[in-house]
Structure formats: C-alpha cells, structure tokens
Design an enzyme around this catalytic site. Sequence first.
Site, PDB file in Angstrom:
ATOM      1  N   ASP A  48       0.846  -1.186   0.000  1.00  0.00           N
ATOM      2  CA  ASP A  48       0.000   0.000   0.000  1.00  0.00           C
ATOM      3  C   ASP A  48       0.888   1.246   0.000  1.00  0.00           C
ATOM      4  OD1 ASP A  48      -2.115  -1.739   0.308  1.00  0.00           O
ATOM      5  OD2 ASP A  48      -2.919  -0.785   2.101  1.00  0.00           O
ATOM      6  N   HIS A  91       4.605  -7.552  -0.126  1.00  0.00           N
ATOM      7  CA  HIS A  91       4.264  -8.831  -0.753  1.00  0.00           C
ATOM      8  C   HIS A  91       4.966  -9.004  -2.097  1.00  0.00           C
ATOM      9  CE1 HIS A  91       0.741  -9.889   1.950  1.00  0.00           C
ATOM     10  NE2 HIS A  91       1.044  -8.655   2.321  1.00  0.00           N
ATOM     11  N   SER A 143       8.247   2.653   5.438  1.00  0.00           N
ATOM     12  CA  SER A 143       9.270   3.254   4.621  1.00  0.00           C
ATOM     13  C   SER A 143       8.958   3.134   3.144  1.00  0.00           C
ATOM     14  CB  SER A 143      10.616   2.618   4.950  1.00  0.00           C
ATOM     15  OG  SER A 143      11.646   3.263   4.285  1.00  0.00           O
TER      16      SER A 143
END
Length: 285
Positions: free
Chosen positions: A92, A149, A254
């Site tokens: 995200d 991911h 980050s």
Amino acid sequence: MKMKERLFILSQYLTPHHLLSRLIGCAAECRAPWFKNRLITWFAKQYQVDMSEAQVEEPTAYEHFNAFFTRALKDGARPLDNQPGAVLCPADGAVSQLGRIEHGRIFQAKGHSYSVTELLGGDSDRAAPFMGGDFATVYLSPKDYHRVHMPLAGTLREMIYVPGRLFSVNQTTAENVPELFARNERVACVFDTERGPMAVVLVGAMIVASIETVWAGLITPPKRELKTVRYDEAARAPISLEKGAELGRFKLGSTAIVLFGPAQVQWAAELGANSPVRMGQLLGN
C-alpha cells in the site's frame, strides 16, 4: 526550497539516526496498557487509519504498537489482480517514481538519481542484470498497511543487508537529499522469477525500528556492516514464494523498490509519480 523545508533537511543531517530509531523501537514494543493504548489510539486518529480492514479492529487489543502497526488484514481486503502476466504492487502507499533504469541509475526526484549498483550493495555483477531494466518505487505512509508482498512468484537467490543512514523518505527529503535510497539502511532481496531476476529492496527510514523478512525474521546484524546471505541449493534449502505472498514488513514504515531486467515489464499506463496504490493491484505487465 522554503525555510521550513531547509530546516527539516538540516535537522536530519544533524540527528543521530540510529540512536533515535532504537529509542522509538523500544517505545513501540512497550506492553504497558496505559502507554501503548494511548499511543495506538492517538496514532490511529491522527493518521485516520482504517481499522475496518484489519483482522483485529479494536486498536487497543494489540499487545504493543508494533503489533498494531504491522497488523494483518481480513481475507479479501487486498484482492490480487488475476490478469495473465500481471506484476502486482508489493505494498500500500503511493508511487514515488517508476520508469527505466538509465546509465545504471534510478530516478529519485527532479535533479536527483542514484546508482542501482550501490542500491544493491555495491556488487556490479549483482546489479548487471538490471542495467537498462525498469524500477518502481512505492512509498508507504504512516496510515498504510505495512507488509510487503511478492510482485511475482519467485525463488530467493540472496538477501543483502546494506548499512546506512536513516533519513526520512518523504517527498521533501527525496527532492533534497542526494542518493537518498542508496544512502539509507536497506535489505535487498533478489529472486529468480519467470521474468528473470527481480529485486525487492526494503529501505529503512527515520525512526524505522526494524525490517523483517518471512524467512529470516528480524534483520538485526550485530554490526552495521554489509552482509550477504545466499539461498541457492549449494548454500541452503531454496525458499520459494508465490505471487502475492508476504515477503516482509516494516516496523514504522518506509519504501519498497522493485527492479526488473530489460524488456521484462511494462508499468501500468495509468500510474505515475504520486499515484495512490494498494497491495495486489496491477503494477505492470
């Protein structure tokens, strides 16, 4: 650059990055209810965190701030794009930059770029397959889901811990600190995929307490020095991860950078600098 921005950048050069991050890391692991509940409640409200997506919706139910920050999502909260040949967004956040790796350098912001060789730990042989290839940089803001991911299924070839500073990685810093992502502490993971080598680089930042991977756990070398761990069959049992599987996570988040070799991926036409993205959506083909 405005005076406020100048002072912000200057303060980062003067701040003892690692000491501050260790102190914040200790606070983020505190289990005292009076402390962690106030911290989590304040953070969720301040950054408008959407807890309806989380497996555990009640913020104060988490054992400490880090558990809240790296919270798991409900099944189906991030559906994976199922187009044939899809390369998935790893996290995200928002696209910081994406495009071609030109002359061995990755575009950071107007007037700034950095070396792909330095990003991957200074080994020219490791960087060679990515020369002339493509990169995508995804910035994770405080409110985002902070697990990273797999963009494609892959088998881990090697993991490289690269010591460095811990500058902030927001847009203001990216526009004003040269070689930012090749200066910050980072963990580079190189995979073999159906589209050739793929690197996913997890870049640390100011007050990032730690970076974890699913195969090695918390990355905390006893000394802040370059360290490479190979995962080929000669070194240890191979580690393979499916497309969309969790790769790692940030404790206080980050940036994730994805690299491919030449002519292996075409980024989605609708994406550009500052485009909001979610894990699992189409990043490219």
